[in-house]
Design a protein around this motif. Structure first.
Motif, PDB file in Angstrom:
ATOM      1  N   ASP A   1       4.238  -3.863  -9.857  1.00 17.70           N
ATOM      2  CA  ASP A   1       5.405  -3.158  -9.321  1.00 17.70           C
ATOM      3  C   ASP A   1       5.082  -1.687  -9.080  1.00 17.70           C
ATOM      4  O   ASP A   1       5.486  -1.108  -8.050  1.00 17.70           O
ATOM      5  CB  ASP A   1       6.578  -3.289 -10.283  1.00 17.70           C
TER       6      ASP A   1
ATOM      7  N   ARG B   1       9.021  -3.978  -3.699  1.00 16.50           N
ATOM      8  CA  ARG B   1       8.781  -3.942  -5.126  1.00 16.50           C
ATOM      9  C   ARG B   1       8.817  -5.348  -5.736  1.00 16.50           C
ATOM     10  O   ARG B   1       9.449  -6.269  -5.195  1.00 16.50           O
ATOM     11  CB  ARG B   1       9.815  -3.057  -5.827  1.00 16.50           C
TER      12      ARG B   1
ATOM     13  N   ALA C   1       4.191 -12.098  -9.448  1.00 17.04           N
ATOM     14  CA  ALA C   1       4.454 -10.972  -8.543  1.00 17.04           C
ATOM     15  C   ALA C   1       4.419 -11.400  -7.079  1.00 17.04           C
ATOM     16  O   ALA C   1       5.129 -10.831  -6.238  1.00 17.04           O
ATOM     17  CB  ALA C   1       3.444  -9.864  -8.787  1.00 17.04           C
TER      18      ALA C   1
END
Length: 758
Positions: free
Chosen positions: A299, A309, A357
Motif C-alpha cells: 500500500d 491503493r 494486494a
C-alpha cells in the motif's frame, strides 16, 4: 547421521476414482438395500433428503449427483441392513462391549428396540417405550435441574432442536451444550466479537466473483468435499488459493471432479493451491500478521507511485475500529519474530501478501485447525483483520466463510440450543409459550465435564452423538461418567458412550433423516440450516429400520410430557403430530428470520435467514468491525516446554467425527492402523527414531496429571518442525480438559504440548 525416511503420501488426486471406490467399499460393508441408492440420487435436492454429513449448501440448480464421498458414506452407514437387536445385547455384557472399538460397536448395525440398563446382570435389556418414558420422567423429577445436562449432537433438525431447547428450560436449566462447544464455538464467540455476527458473511455466489481465497486450517477432502467443486471452478477462472495448514492436504493440492467423466478418465487433475504455507501448530496468527505487514508495504508503494491503493481507506474509515492499535503492533513486531512463531519464511508471507494486494475480492475460509487453539479467537481476529484491510467484508466476492462440520450444528444454535441466556429469545419464550427462562447461564461442554468430575452433574440426556468418546481427558472423564444417576441416549447405532451407563441408563433408538417420519398428519418434513445461513426442507422416504423406532421429535415430546407438569400452552401431542406447528413456533419466536417458514423452506436452495455483517451492519460494541491487536504470535497456549513438540489431532478419510467407517486414510497414503503418530522425516532423525518404531506421547502442561498414550507407530510425513499428528479420538486422552480456547472453552486439540518417549 542416518538418512531421513521418505515421507508417506498419496500419489493420486482428491476425488476421482478413489472416491467412487471408497463409496463402493462402504456400500458393500453396510449391505445397504437398493433403495439406499435412490436416497443418494435425491440427496441435497428439492423434495429430497438433506445429507447428514457436512453443512454445505443445497444448490438451486442441482447436478445429477449432489453428494460427496463422505455424504454417501454417512447415508449408507445410516441405511445399513445390519441390526443391533435385543438378542445381541443378551449375548454381551456392557463391560465386554466397553472393550470393543468404535468401529466394531457401530458395525453391529441399527438399534431396533428401546433398551434399559440392568446393573445386576450388566446387560441392556429390552423395554417398552411407555416404561422408558415413565421411568425417565419420574427420575428427572427427583433430580435437581441444576445437575442435569441436555447435550445435542449436530445432526438433529431445527424442529426437534427447538423443542429440545425449550424442554431443558421448562425443566429448569440452560445446560444446553452441543457439538459446537467441541469444535466451532470459537467462531460463535470470536467472530461475533469482531463482526457482530456468530456466522460467516459469504453467500454461495461470492465464490463466482472472488480473485483470491485464503484457506486456513481445514481439509475439504475429508471434511467437506462438496466445496471442492466451487473451488475448482474458481481456480479455473483464475482465482488464486493460498493455504495455511501444517499438513499438505491432497484436496488442496490437486482434485479430479467425480462429476466430470472426461476429467476422471482422461483429463489432468486441477492444481488447486497457488501458494501453500505449512505453518507450525498455532502459527496462523504470525503468518497472517506477516501477510498484513506485506499488504501495508504494498500500500505504501502504491501511494508513492500514485496508483490505486491496496487499503480500502473509505471502508476503513467508515466501518472499522481499532486499526491504529493493530498497525502499531505490526510495526513493533519484527520479521524474525514472525518467522519463528509461524514456522514459515518471510518470503512465503510476502508472497501471500502480494496475492492479497493484487486481488480486488478476497474470501477467507477456515476450519478447526484455526479455531481449536487456546488463542483461536485471536487467530480468527487476524484473518478478519486481513480481510478488513482491503474492504473484503460485506460485498460481492468477498467475506469470511467458516466451514461447519456437522449438518445443522449452526441451525441448532439458531433455534435456541445455547447455554448463554443472552443468546436465547427470552422475551419471545415468555410471549409465545409463557415460559420463564432460568436466569443463570448453563454450562459449556467443558463446564459439564468439570461438574461431572466434581460429582455435581447427576443426569445426562444425549440427543445423538458419542460425547464421552469425543471429549478430552478420557482417563478422568470415563470413570466419572458412570457415577451419574441417569443417562439417556437418543441414538441410531451403538457407541462407546452407551457402554458407560449411569446408575439408570436408557437407549432410545430413533429414525435417521433418510427414513419416513410418520406422525398423525402423515410423513413429516424437517428443516436444516447450512453454513451459508440458508434453511432448507428435508423429507425421509425410506422405510424405518424397525417398526419400534421413533423420531427425535416424538421422543422429545414424550420425555417432556412424562417429566413436566401439564401446561395448556405446551402442546406436546399437537407438536408431535404436525411438525408444521413447530415451525409456526419457530417463526413466532424468530419473526425477522423465520417468517413464512413453511413456504420458504421449500424454495430450491432454501431461504436465507439473513446476516447483518453481510450488509455491513456491525452488531459490535463500537458499532463497527473490530480490528484485533493480538497479545500472542502463536495460538498455542504453551510454547516453551521440554518436549518441544505440539500435537495436532485430526480425522481420517474413513471417518465422520467419532464414527469410524474403516481404516483407510487414502488421501494421506495411510492404511490399516489408527494408532500412529506422524512426524517429519527430519524430526525422526533429530529425535533418533525410526519408522514403525513404537513410541508413547506424553502431555506437558505442568498440572501434575500424567496423560499418556502408548503403542503408537511412527510414520514419516511432510510436516513442519515441531509438529506431531495423530487421530481423533484415539489421542483425546492427551488433551487436558483445562487446555481450551480462552473465550469459547473449545478444547485446544490442534496444539497440545507433548513429548515423545520410546
Amino acid at each position: 547421521m542416518s538418512k531421513p525416511p521418505k515421507a508417506q503420501s498419496y500419489s493420486g488426486s482428491a476425488g476421482g476414482w478413489g472416491s467412487l471406490r471408497g463409496i463402493s467399499r462402504i456400500e458393500r460393508s453396510q449391505k445397504a438395500k437398493p433403495a439406499a441408492l435412490d436416497t443418494l440420487r435425491q440427496l441435497n435436492k428439492p423434495g429430497g433428503t438433506m445429507c447428514t454429513s457436512c453443512a454445505w449448501v443445497k444448490s438451486a440448480e442441482p447436478k445429477p449427483f449432489e453428494f460427496c464421498e463422505n455424504g454417501a458414506k454417512a447415508t449408507l452407514w445410516d441405511l445399513t441392513s445390519d441390526r443391533c437387536t435385543p438378542d445381541f445385547f443378551a449375548a454381551h455384557t456392557v463391560s465386554e462391549l466397553a472393550g470393543w472399538s468404535d468401529y466394531e460397536l457401530e458395525m453391529t448395525g441399527r438399534l431396533t428396540t428401546p433398551m434399559r440398563y440392568d446393573p445386576v446382570s450388566d446387560h441392556y435389556v429390552p423395554t417398552s417405550w411407555s416404561e422408558a418414558f415413565s421411568a425417565i420422567g419420574a427420575k428427572l423429577r427427583t433430580l435437581d435441574p441444576k445437575g442435569v445436562t441436555f447435550y445435542a449432537s449436530g445432526k438433529a433438525a431445527l424442529e426437534p432442536s427447538y423443542l429440545y431447547a425449550i424442554f431443558a428450560r421448562m425443566y429448569g436449566n440452560n445446560h444446553l451444550p452441543d457439538s459446537s462447544n467441541m469444535c466451532h464455538e470459537t467462531t460463535s464467540v470470536g467472530l461475533r466479537k469482531v463482526t457482530g455476527s456468530s456466522v460467516g458473511t459469504c453467500q454461495m455466489e461470492d465464490f463466482e466473483h472472488c480473485d483470491a481465497i485464503f484457506y486456513l486450517g481445514q481439509n475439504p477432502g475429508t471434511n467437506s468435499p462438496r466445496i471442492l467443486h466451487p473451488l475448482q471452478k474458481a481456480v479455473k477462472r483464475g482465482c488464486k488459493i493460498v493455504v495455511f495448514n501444517p499438513l499438505k492436504e491432497k484436496a488442496l493440492t490437486e482434485f479430479r471432479s467425480p462429476q466430470n467423466p472426461l476429467q476422471m478418465t482422461f483429463g489432468k487433475a486441477t492444481k488447486m493451491s497457488h501458494l501453500y504455507l505449512q505453518v507450525r501448530p498455532g502459527g496462523d496468527i504470525a503468518a497472517l500478521m506477516g501477510t498484513c505487514k506485506r499488504v501495508l508495504e504494498r500500500d505504501e508503494k502504491a501511494q508513492a507511485m500514485g496508483v490505486r491503493r491496496v487499503l480500502d481507506t473509505a471502508f476503513l474509515d467508515q466501518h472499522t475500529h481499532g486499526l491504529e492499535d493493530f498497525l502499531e503492533k505490526l510495526a513493533a513486531t519484527s520479521w524474525e519474530e514472525l518467522e519463528e512463531a509461524s514456522g514459515v519464511t518471510r518470503a512465503e508471507m510476502e508472497a501471500a501478501g502480494d496475492i492479497y494486494a493484487d486481488s480486488s475480492k478476497v474470501i477467507g475460509i477456515y476450519g478447526m485447525g484455526l479455531t481449536q487453539h487456546v488463542h483461536g479467537s485471536q487467530a480468527i481476529g487476524l484473518l478478519v483483520n486481513l480481510l478488513l484491510l482491503g474492504g473484503n467484508m460485506g460485498r460481492q466476492g468477498a467475506g469470511c466463510s467458516p466451514i461447519r462440520g456437522h449438518s445443522n450444528v449452526q441451525g441448532q444454535r439458531t433455534v435456541g440450543i445455547t447455554e448463554k441466556v443472552a443468546l436465547a429469545p427470552v422475551e419471545k419464550y415468555r410471549e409465545v409459550l409463557g415460559l420463564e427462562t432460568p436466569a443463570e447461564d448453563g454450562h459449556t461442554t467443558v463446564e459439564f465435564l468439570e461438574a461431572l468430575i466434581a460429582g455435581t452433574n447427576t443426569g445426562y440426556i444425549g440427543l445423538g452423538g458419542n460425547l464421552a468418546r469425543a471429549v478430552p481427558d478420557h482417563d478422568r472423564v470415563y470413570p466419572a461418567w458412570r457415577t451419574m444417576e441417569l443417562t439417556v441416549h437418543i441414538a441410531t447405532k451403538l457407541n462407546k458412550t452407551h457402554c458407560m451407563p449411569g446408575k439408570a441408563s436408557w437407549l432410545l433408538p430413533c429414525l435417521v433423516r433418510a427414513e419416513e417420519d410418520i406422525q398423525a398428519t402423515g410423513n413429516q418434513w424437517v428443516s436444516i440450516e447450512d453454513s451459508f445461513s440458508h434453511v432448507s426442507a428435508s423429507k425421509g422416504k425410506r422405510k424405518p429400520a424397525s417398526e419400534d423406532l421413533m423420531s427425535e421429535t416424538a421422543i422429545i415430546c414424550e420425555l417432556a410430557k412424562a417429566t413436566l407438569d401439564p401446561n395448556p400452552r405446551w402442546k406436546w401431542d399437537a407438536w408431535r403430530g404436525d411438525y408444521a406447528r413447530i415451525r409456526d413456533l419457530i417463526a413466532q419466536t424468530y419473526p425477522e428470520q423465520f417468517y413464512d417458514m413453511e413456504r420458504r423452506m421449500h424454495e430450491p436452495s432454501g431461504f436465507y435467514r439473513g446476516n447483518p455483517a453481510h450488509e455491513r451492519i456491525w452488531k459490535t460494541q463500537s458499532g463497527k468491525a473490530e480490528f484485533t491487536t493480538p497479545t500472542v504470535l502463536n495460538a498455542c497456549g504453551i510454547r516453551d516446554h521440554p518436549g518441544g513438540m505440539h500435537l495436532v489431532t485430526l480425522r481420517s478419510n474413513d471417518q465422520f467425527n467419532t464414527t469410524i467407517y474403516g481404516f483407510s486414510d487414502r488421501l494421506r497414503g495411510l492404511e490399516g492402523n489408527r494408532m500412529i503418530v506422524l512426524i517429519s522425516p527430519e524430526e525422526i532423525v533429530r529425535l533418533g527414531l525410526h519408522e514403525y518404531q513404537e513410541v508413547s506421547l506424553v502431555t506437558e502442561v505442568g498440572d501434575g496429571i500424567e496423560r499418556r498414550v502408548s503403542g503408537l507407530s511412527v510414520r514419516a510425513y511432510d510436516l513442519p518442525k515441531g509438529a506431531v499428528v495423530g487421530y481423533f479420538p484415539e489421542l483425546n486422552p492427551l488433551v487436558p480438559l483445562e487446555y481450551h480456547e480462552e473465550l469459547a472453552k473449545t478444547p485446544a486439540s490442534k496444539g497440545v504440548p507433548v513429548r515423545i518417549e520410546v
